[in-house]
Scaffold this motif. Structure first.
Motif, mmCIF file in Angstrom:
data_model
loop_
_atom_site.group_PDB
_atom_site.id
_atom_site.type_symbol
_atom_site.label_atom_id
_atom_site.label_comp_id
_atom_site.label_asym_id
_atom_site.label_seq_id
_atom_site.Cartn_x
_atom_site.Cartn_y
_atom_site.Cartn_z
ATOM 1 N N PRO A 23 0.798 -1.232 0.000
ATOM 2 C CA PRO A 23 0.000 0.000 0.000
ATOM 3 C C PRO A 23 0.830 1.280 0.000
ATOM 4 O O PRO A 23 0.351 2.313 -0.461
ATOM 5 N N GLU A 24 2.063 1.241 0.475
ATOM 6 C CA GLU A 24 2.907 2.449 0.510
ATOM 7 C C GLU A 24 3.750 2.600 -0.751
ATOM 8 O O GLU A 24 4.487 3.560 -0.881
ATOM 9 N N GLY A 72 -2.444 -4.579 2.718
ATOM 10 C CA GLY A 72 -3.450 -3.765 3.390
ATOM 11 C C GLY A 72 -4.804 -4.425 3.212
ATOM 12 O O GLY A 72 -5.264 -4.602 2.094
ATOM 13 N N GLY A 74 -8.472 -3.795 4.508
ATOM 14 C CA GLY A 74 -9.266 -2.807 5.239
ATOM 15 C C GLY A 74 -8.311 -1.813 5.886
ATOM 16 O O GLY A 74 -7.441 -1.254 5.239
ATOM 17 N N SER A 75 -8.431 -1.619 7.195
ATOM 18 C CA SER A 75 -7.537 -0.707 7.902
ATOM 19 C C SER A 75 -6.363 -1.444 8.538
ATOM 20 O O SER A 75 -5.545 -0.832 9.215
ATOM 21 N N GLU A 76 -6.268 -2.735 8.314
ATOM 22 C CA GLU A 76 -5.221 -3.553 8.928
ATOM 23 C C GLU A 76 -4.072 -3.777 7.951
ATOM 24 O O GLU A 76 -4.281 -4.015 6.763
ATOM 25 N N LEU A 77 -2.842 -3.673 8.463
ATOM 26 C CA LEU A 77 -1.656 -3.989 7.669
ATOM 27 C C LEU A 77 -1.100 -5.326 8.129
ATOM 28 O O LEU A 77 -1.013 -5.592 9.329
ATOM 29 N N GLU A 99 0.273 -9.623 11.761
ATOM 30 C CA GLU A 99 -0.173 -8.232 11.856
ATOM 31 C C GLU A 99 1.032 -7.316 11.948
ATOM 32 O O GLU A 99 2.002 -7.595 12.654
ATOM 33 N N ALA A 102 0.798 -0.243 12.610
ATOM 34 C CA ALA A 102 0.676 0.887 11.672
ATOM 35 C C ALA A 102 1.665 1.976 11.956
ATOM 36 O O ALA A 102 2.245 2.127 12.949
#
Length: 102
Positions: A23-24, A72, A74-77, A99, A102
């Protein structure tokens, strides 16, 4: 394209959950199928199962990525800690993830 590959791709399209690879960086949207880890350690009457999250991904979607890749969901990495190919046709890859703070 092979009929079986089309069937596998359709399964991911219909039943997969949305995620983002790296995602980054690249931020490639993909679909994952949650999988239950099948490796449970037995110590006499105690069974130990890791808290890893197991996900299947299309091999073509994971091409160019490897261990250490961030997902990624949802909001979990989640960080890929191990990659396995159990599919004899090599259409899918199994990702063992943990997990990632963040």
């Amino acid at each position: 394209m092979a009929p079986f590959l089309r069937s596998v791709e359709e399964t991911f399209r219909c039943h997969g959950i949305e995620a983002v690879l790296d995602p980054e960086g690249v931020a490639r949207p993909v679909r994952l199928l949650p999988a239950r880890p099948d490796e449970i350690a037995d110590f006499r009457s105690l069974q130990v199962q890791s808290e890893a999250g197991m996900f299947e991904i299309l091999a073509s979607d994971f091409e160019g990525f490897s261990k250490g890749t961030i997902l990624g969901i949802g909001s979990e990495l989640r960080k890929v800690q191990h990659v396995r190919t159990r599919d004899p046709r090599r259409y899918k890859v199994l990702l063992n993830t943990v997990e990632q703070p963040a």
